[in-house]
Motif scaffolding. Sequence first.
Motif, PDB file in Angstrom:
ATOM      1  N   ILE A  27      22.969 -21.616  10.191  1.00 34.96           N
ATOM      2  CA  ILE A  27      21.848 -22.420  10.685  1.00 34.96           C
ATOM      3  C   ILE A  27      21.546 -23.546   9.699  1.00 34.96           C
ATOM      4  CG2 ILE A  27      19.418 -22.331  11.383  1.00 34.96           C
ATOM      5  CD1 ILE A  27      19.847 -19.226  11.634  1.00 34.96           C
ATOM      6  N   ASP A  28      21.230 -24.730  10.225  1.00 38.57           N
ATOM      7  CA  ASP A  28      20.786 -25.818   9.371  1.00 38.57           C
ATOM      8  C   ASP A  28      19.865 -26.733  10.181  1.00 38.57           C
ATOM      9  OD1 ASP A  28      21.769 -26.990   6.493  1.00 38.57           O
ATOM     10  OD2 ASP A  28      21.077 -28.599   7.818  1.00 38.57           O
ATOM     11  N   ARG A  29      18.860 -27.284   9.495  1.00 40.32           N
ATOM     12  CA  ARG A  29      17.934 -28.189  10.187  1.00 40.32           C
ATOM     13  C   ARG A  29      18.591 -29.534  10.473  1.00 40.32           C
ATOM     14  NH1 ARG A  29      13.005 -29.197   6.212  1.00 40.32           N
ATOM     15  NH2 ARG A  29      13.029 -26.924   6.350  1.00 40.32           N
ATOM     16  N   GLY A  30      19.699 -29.831   9.759  1.00 45.22           N
ATOM     17  CA  GLY A  30      20.461 -31.050  10.015  1.00 45.22           C
ATOM     18  C   GLY A  30      21.842 -30.695  10.525  1.00 45.22           C
ATOM     19  N   GLU A  31      22.842 -31.463  10.084  1.00 48.27           N
ATOM     20  CA  GLU A  31      24.218 -31.182  10.466  1.00 48.27           C
ATOM     21  C   GLU A  31      24.854 -30.200   9.480  1.00 48.27           C
ATOM     22  OE1 GLU A  31      25.836 -32.038  13.162  1.00 48.27           O
ATOM     23  OE2 GLU A  31      24.057 -33.091  13.897  1.00 48.27           O
ATOM     24  N   ILE A  32      25.764 -29.379   9.959  1.00 46.16           N
ATOM     25  CA  ILE A  32      26.476 -28.424   9.112  1.00 46.16           C
ATOM     26  C   ILE A  32      27.467 -29.181   8.226  1.00 46.16           C
ATOM     27  CG2 ILE A  32      27.950 -26.379   9.084  1.00 46.16           C
ATOM     28  CD1 ILE A  32      25.223 -25.821  10.306  1.00 46.16           C
ATOM     29  N   LEU A  33      27.436 -28.889   6.930  1.00 43.52           N
ATOM     30  CA  LEU A  33      28.364 -29.459   5.946  1.00 43.52           C
ATOM     31  C   LEU A  33      28.329 -30.985   5.928  1.00 43.52           C
ATOM     32  CD1 LEU A  33      31.404 -27.057   6.587  1.00 43.52           C
ATOM     33  CD2 LEU A  33      29.943 -27.092   4.562  1.00 43.52           C
ATOM     34  N   SER A  34      27.136 -31.535   6.082  1.00 45.49           N
ATOM     35  CA  SER A  34      27.021 -32.996   6.174  1.00 45.49           C
ATOM     36  C   SER A  34      27.359 -33.692   4.859  1.00 45.49           C
ATOM     37  CB  SER A  34      25.597 -33.371   6.602  1.00 45.49           C
ATOM     38  OG  SER A  34      24.647 -32.877   5.669  1.00 45.49           O
ATOM     39  N   GLU A  35      27.241 -32.974   3.720  1.00 48.93           N
ATOM     40  CA  GLU A  35      27.471 -33.611   2.422  1.00 48.93           C
ATOM     41  C   GLU A  35      28.947 -33.676   2.039  1.00 48.93           C
ATOM     42  OE1 GLU A  35      27.128 -29.222   1.220  1.00 48.93           O
ATOM     43  OE2 GLU A  35      26.632 -30.559   2.885  1.00 48.93           O
ATOM     44  N   MET A  36      29.822 -33.058   2.820  1.00 49.00           N
ATOM     45  CA  MET A  36      31.229 -32.993   2.464  1.00 49.00           C
ATOM     46  C   MET A  36      31.995 -34.210   2.970  1.00 49.00           C
ATOM     47  SD  MET A  36      31.217 -30.217   0.803  1.00 49.00           S
ATOM     48  CE  MET A  36      32.975 -30.126   0.486  1.00 49.00           C
ATOM     49  N   ARG A  37      33.104 -34.532   2.279  1.00 47.84           N
ATOM     50  CA  ARG A  37      34.009 -35.557   2.784  1.00 47.84           C
ATOM     51  C   ARG A  37      34.587 -35.097   4.123  1.00 47.84           C
ATOM     52  NH1 ARG A  37      36.017 -35.006  -2.754  1.00 47.84           N
ATOM     53  NH2 ARG A  37      35.301 -36.760  -4.034  1.00 47.84           N
ATOM     54  N   ALA A  38      34.942 -36.049   4.968  1.00 48.21           N
ATOM     55  CA  ALA A  38      35.372 -35.727   6.336  1.00 48.21           C
ATOM     56  C   ALA A  38      36.554 -34.748   6.369  1.00 48.21           C
ATOM     57  CB  ALA A  38      35.713 -37.007   7.091  1.00 48.21           C
ATOM     58  N   PRO A  39      37.615 -34.934   5.561  1.00 48.51           N
ATOM     59  CA  PRO A  39      38.740 -33.980   5.632  1.00 48.51           C
ATOM     60  C   PRO A  39      38.336 -32.559   5.233  1.00 48.51           C
ATOM     61  CG  PRO A  39      39.406 -36.000   4.525  1.00 48.51           C
ATOM     62  CD  PRO A  39      37.927 -36.055   4.661  1.00 48.51           C
ATOM     63  N   THR A  40      37.496 -32.461   4.189  1.00 51.02           N
ATOM     64  CA  THR A  40      37.048 -31.140   3.739  1.00 51.02           C
ATOM     65  C   THR A  40      36.179 -30.497   4.807  1.00 51.02           C
ATOM     66  OG1 THR A  40      37.081 -31.934   1.455  1.00 51.02           O
ATOM     67  CG2 THR A  40      35.852 -29.912   1.901  1.00 51.02           C
TER      68      THR A  40
END
Length: 726
Positions: free
Chosen positions: A187-200
């Motif tokens: 669960i997240d109030r925003g997007e899941i894994l939003s801080e990661m680089r796109a490939p990761t």
Amino acid sequence: MHELPLTRELVLIGGGHSHALILKRWGMKPLPGVRVTVINPGAVAAYSGMLPGFVAGHYQREELELDLVRLARFAGARVLLGRATGIDRDARLVHVEGHPPIRYDYASIDIGITSAMPDLDGFSEFGVPAKPLERFATRWDAFQTAARQGEVLPHMAVIGGGVAGAELAAAMAHRLGDLPQIEITLIDRGEILSEMRAPTRHRLLKTLADLRVTLRPQAEVARVEADRVRFSDGSALDSFFTLGTAGARPYDWLADTGLDLHDGFVTVGPTLQSSDPRIFAAGDCAHLGFDPRPKAGVYAVREAPVLFDNLRACLSEGPGVRLRPYKPQKDYLKLISLGGQSALADKAGLVTSGPLMWRWKDRIDRKFMQKLKELTPMTPPALPAQVAEGLREEVEDKKPMCGACGAKVGGDILSRVLRDQPGVERRDVLHLAGDDAALLTHGDTWQVASVDHLRAFVEDPVLMTRITAIHALGDVWAMGASPQAALMTVTLPKMSAALQEGWLAEIMQAARDVFTEEGAEIIGGHTAMGSEFSVGFTVTGLLDQPITLKGARPGDRLILTKPLGTGVMLAAEMEMKASGRDMEAAYASMVQSSGEAARILGNAHAMTDVTGFGLAGHLLGICRASEVGAVLRLDDVPLLPGALEQSMTGMRSTIYTANRAYTAEYQGPEGALADLLFDPQTAGGLLACLSPMRAEKCVTALRAAGYEAALIGEITKGPVRLTIDA
């Protein structure tokens, strides 16, 4: 113990990665004159790098635990098991829950962060924060065991869709993936894994999908309950294990230190000093104000050598102290567990994953832990070529002398010496042979008096004082008396005047707390300087009718109120062979008051406290005085965690051999379990003889009062002997 005078105090607040590495370095290169204290809520700290592997089932619990008790012993430091609650910078004191304030010349903070969410309704009661790691590991271990046994449905929720949440969700899904009813939601109030680089991000999302982890982005959690998570839109999700990983929160007490903070984290400069140059900070609780970086264990590990050198420099004499700057790397290798024995590697935009990355991560983690677990105690210097006759036999092939009751003179020697001493007949003094305390009469009033003095076996004078006070009061309680007064004797090791004042303040507060709780008062004492720390108490108590050794009757049941094993555990700890978790249990047993136990056992026919001569020696003392025999059920005797395992390795306290010689009337088996009957106990439990009906009720009452009490045997008709019921 310290050979040179102590002049400075270094306090390490927290058992994080930086401080663990400092303890290892300090043991290899100590700074003479400095007393080091490490403060941590528990005896162990979990290594974050291996936590997902533990959750997934790839590691055992002990593999990810940093044993702070062993590290402190290696470093010659005292370990204080308590939670820091504040710093008084003007008085230079660290406040610790349940402990007198700790004086410091320099202090360092490495307490990590917490994932607790106090503002989320119900989370503090039903949620599980991912940090601190030790608490989470304990809760997860219990939950996954219960889920496999069918005691709870494997429905889980992880609040926080960052890397930590995704990594732990994958590990949980892998561990319980074979259960048919498994449901896990990230669960997240925003997007899941939003801080990661796109490939990761893409590879991690695919892993979560393969593991059937449900994603719930853009979701606001309103409340956590015992069996569900409720959202602000009115919907709900079943969850019997709700994990919180949402963000990194600093501990609240840092806000009251007056230090410069950034979002609650301690701001430090290049030398890792805070706005107060006497206080350093490292790890996740620190904010690198000169070059901000995300929270990651790699920084704590690389900060450790700089922190070690700078603390030593500040504590050293000499003008022109120069401190090293810490230069954090711009990027670092991120190795992310993917549930199974596969990992993802991400650095500088390059991403790869697979079993090879897992093996790489596993190798790095194990190497780090090996560095902190391989601790070799210092060996004593070799004897010169020419020594006095008999010295080699006393020294060679013998272990260092134990402290506490393991350092007592043997019972056979004491018996011979005391037997030959002339006595003076007095009407108002009655000292029955072998009894725990002398009986004094004052008109119609009985008073008991006794004395105990112990060599230090732990570096913490507060813990040592508490244990010694409980140990000394055991003689009063064993006679059925209520504590009245105490005289205190303290020998301090060589130290500066400032440290003398600090130590004595801690010691006196600890002693006063114990005796006040038991209704007694410290009425005076004596202090001295010597080669090592020791503490003792002369105690008195009042009673209506004394309980002596001479009262046991055939048919009486034997009750023991505390587990055995302090002697062998202290001997093992001195050689750094005992686990910190086991020592934490041993210390807790030693500081447990026997006051309530004595009140429950007030109608005992005979009673003693089990101390230096071991259970067998003290039980035979009752048998000799009462002219009876005794039968023990060896399997019913309670033991401290780790005691039997240590005994099986051949670990023995110094006085063990003398205790065996003192119990010639023992008739029973040999072996590791039986050997614990002769193990000297420090602040041991009460051993009482009661009628069968009364004994059963007393054991029930003792257990309700928090004692690990047990019925362990019975009194038989003479001759005097101790046998074992197989």
